[in-house]
Design a protein around this motif. Structure first.
Motif, PDB file in Angstrom:
ATOM      1  N   TYR A  42      -1.992   0.631  -7.263  1.00 50.24           N
ATOM      2  CA  TYR A  42      -2.631   0.125  -6.050  1.00 50.24           C
ATOM      3  C   TYR A  42      -4.127  -0.097  -6.280  1.00 50.24           C
ATOM      4  O   TYR A  42      -4.674  -1.129  -5.885  1.00 50.24           O
ATOM      5  CB  TYR A  42      -2.387   1.111  -4.904  1.00 50.24           C
ATOM      6  CG  TYR A  42      -3.188   0.844  -3.666  1.00 50.24           C
ATOM      7  CD1 TYR A  42      -2.996  -0.306  -2.912  1.00 50.24           C
ATOM      8  CD2 TYR A  42      -4.157   1.746  -3.240  1.00 50.24           C
ATOM      9  CE1 TYR A  42      -3.733  -0.545  -1.762  1.00 50.24           C
ATOM     10  CE2 TYR A  42      -4.896   1.518  -2.099  1.00 50.24           C
ATOM     11  CZ  TYR A  42      -4.681   0.369  -1.362  1.00 50.24           C
ATOM     12  OH  TYR A  42      -5.411   0.127  -0.240  1.00 50.24           O
ATOM     13  N   ARG A  43      -4.779   0.846  -6.923  1.00 52.34           N
ATOM     14  CA  ARG A  43      -6.213   0.689  -7.208  1.00 52.34           C
ATOM     15  C   ARG A  43      -6.458  -0.478  -8.161  1.00 52.34           C
ATOM     16  O   ARG A  43      -7.435  -1.221  -8.005  1.00 52.34           O
ATOM     17  CB  ARG A  43      -6.777   1.985  -7.778  1.00 52.34           C
ATOM     18  CG  ARG A  43      -6.847   3.086  -6.739  1.00 52.34           C
ATOM     19  CD  ARG A  43      -7.398   4.366  -7.302  1.00 52.34           C
ATOM     20  NE  ARG A  43      -7.412   5.412  -6.284  1.00 52.34           N
ATOM     21  CZ  ARG A  43      -7.367   6.693  -6.566  1.00 52.34           C
ATOM     22  NH1 ARG A  43      -7.342   7.098  -7.816  1.00 52.34           N
ATOM     23  NH2 ARG A  43      -7.381   7.576  -5.575  1.00 52.34           N
ATOM     24  N   LYS A  53      -6.189  -3.669  -6.098  1.00 52.96           N
ATOM     25  CA  LYS A  53      -7.411  -3.890  -5.312  1.00 52.96           C
ATOM     26  C   LYS A  53      -8.531  -4.430  -6.201  1.00 52.96           C
ATOM     27  O   LYS A  53      -9.252  -5.353  -5.811  1.00 52.96           O
ATOM     28  CB  LYS A  53      -7.857  -2.594  -4.637  1.00 52.96           C
ATOM     29  CG  LYS A  53      -7.019  -2.217  -3.434  1.00 52.96           C
ATOM     30  CD  LYS A  53      -7.389  -0.896  -2.827  1.00 52.96           C
ATOM     31  CE  LYS A  53      -8.829  -0.762  -2.442  1.00 52.96           C
ATOM     32  NZ  LYS A  53      -9.126   0.473  -1.680  1.00 52.96           N
ATOM     33  N   ASP A  58      -7.194  -4.199   2.822  1.00 48.84           N
ATOM     34  CA  ASP A  58      -8.053  -3.129   2.326  1.00 48.84           C
ATOM     35  C   ASP A  58      -8.811  -3.557   1.073  1.00 48.84           C
ATOM     36  O   ASP A  58      -9.925  -3.101   0.835  1.00 48.84           O
ATOM     37  CB  ASP A  58      -7.240  -1.872   2.031  1.00 48.84           C
ATOM     38  CG  ASP A  58      -6.776  -1.164   3.292  1.00 48.84           C
ATOM     39  OD1 ASP A  58      -7.286  -1.498   4.378  1.00 48.84           O
ATOM     40  OD2 ASP A  58      -5.894  -0.293   3.188  1.00 48.84           O
ATOM     41  N   ALA A  59      -8.201  -4.425   0.272  1.00 48.57           N
ATOM     42  CA  ALA A  59      -8.861  -4.900  -0.937  1.00 48.57           C
ATOM     43  C   ALA A  59      -9.970  -5.900  -0.621  1.00 48.57           C
ATOM     44  O   ALA A  59     -11.008  -5.915  -1.278  1.00 48.57           O
ATOM     45  CB  ALA A  59      -7.839  -5.541  -1.877  1.00 48.57           C
ATOM     46  N   ASN A 114       3.009  -3.382   4.706  1.00 46.46           N
ATOM     47  CA  ASN A 114       2.347  -2.671   3.609  1.00 46.46           C
ATOM     48  C   ASN A 114       1.673  -3.653   2.645  1.00 46.46           C
ATOM     49  O   ASN A 114       0.607  -3.364   2.104  1.00 46.46           O
ATOM     50  CB  ASN A 114       3.336  -1.785   2.867  1.00 46.46           C
ATOM     51  CG  ASN A 114       3.748  -0.590   3.695  1.00 46.46           C
ATOM     52  OD1 ASN A 114       2.991  -0.132   4.552  1.00 46.46           O
ATOM     53  ND2 ASN A 114       4.937  -0.092   3.468  1.00 46.46           N
ATOM     54  N   LYS A 123       0.849  -1.186   0.000  1.00 47.12           N
ATOM     55  CA  LYS A 123       0.000   0.000   0.000  1.00 47.12           C
ATOM     56  C   LYS A 123       0.890   1.244   0.000  1.00 47.12           C
ATOM     57  O   LYS A 123       1.765   1.387   0.847  1.00 47.12           O
ATOM     58  CB  LYS A 123      -0.910   0.012   1.224  1.00 47.12           C
ATOM     59  CG  LYS A 123      -1.856   1.185   1.229  1.00 47.12           C
ATOM     60  CD  LYS A 123      -2.876   1.094   2.314  1.00 47.12           C
ATOM     61  CE  LYS A 123      -3.820   2.279   2.187  1.00 47.12           C
ATOM     62  NZ  LYS A 123      -4.892   2.203   3.158  1.00 47.12           N
ATOM     63  N   LYS A 145      -1.485  -4.683   4.526  1.00 46.91           N
ATOM     64  CA  LYS A 145      -2.486  -3.612   4.513  1.00 46.91           C
ATOM     65  C   LYS A 145      -3.196  -3.521   3.167  1.00 46.91           C
ATOM     66  O   LYS A 145      -4.416  -3.365   3.114  1.00 46.91           O
ATOM     67  CB  LYS A 145      -1.828  -2.254   4.813  1.00 46.91           C
ATOM     68  CG  LYS A 145      -1.637  -1.982   6.278  1.00 46.91           C
ATOM     69  CD  LYS A 145      -1.254  -0.542   6.504  1.00 46.91           C
ATOM     70  CE  LYS A 145       0.226  -0.367   6.287  1.00 46.91           C
ATOM     71  NZ  LYS A 145       0.729   0.959   6.661  1.00 46.91           N
ATOM     72  N   ALA A 146      -2.427  -3.627   2.082  1.00 44.20           N
ATOM     73  CA  ALA A 146      -3.030  -3.540   0.748  1.00 44.20           C
ATOM     74  C   ALA A 146      -4.016  -4.677   0.522  1.00 44.20           C
ATOM     75  O   ALA A 146      -5.117  -4.464   0.006  1.00 44.20           O
ATOM     76  CB  ALA A 146      -1.938  -3.561  -0.322  1.00 44.20           C
TER      77      ALA A 146
END
Length: 118
Positions: A29-30, A33, A88-89, A81, A11, A84-85
């Motif tokens: 990153y988007r 996700k 969050d996804a 990180n 992330k 976290k990525a």
């Protein structure tokens, strides 16, 4: 064990301006996700081991690749990180997850492996 052929991505540090600006790291990153959600990745709330397989650079020699395959990855991106990525996804609110072991290793191609530990 669930294996997803998705290149792991950490992330990035984001600001409020990233809602409007399209920095390359935020766009990657988007896209990460979106791919995780499209593939239907699921993570149990407790008792799981997540292994991030980081792909080796193409420039490495065959000898170096053979030596490091499956060995610990001790460079950036940091394991927190990456975690976290992924969280969050997968989750809108990831506070329900309370027990997970995270590992990152070298591999030929990027993967995310999720194993339930009973």
């Amino acid at each position: 064990m669930q294996i997803y052929d998705i290149k792991p991505l950490g992330k990035p540090r984001m600001t409020q301006r990233d809602k409007f600006r399209q920095r390359p790291e935020v766009m990657r990153y988007r896209a990460f996700k979106d791919e995780v959600r499209l593939r239907g990745v699921s993570i149990p709330e407790s008792g799981c081991r997540i292994t991030f397989v980081i792909p080796m650079p193409e420039s490495w020699s065959k000898k170096k690749r053979a030596e490091l395959i499956g060995r610990p990855h001790q460079q950036k991106p940091d394991v927190d990180n990456l975690h976290k990525a992924l969280m969050d996804a997968v989750f809108d609110d990831d506070s329900a997850v309370w027990d997970a072991r995270i590992t990152k290793i070298w591999g030929e191609k990027g993967q995310i492996r999720i194993e339930s530990i009973a």
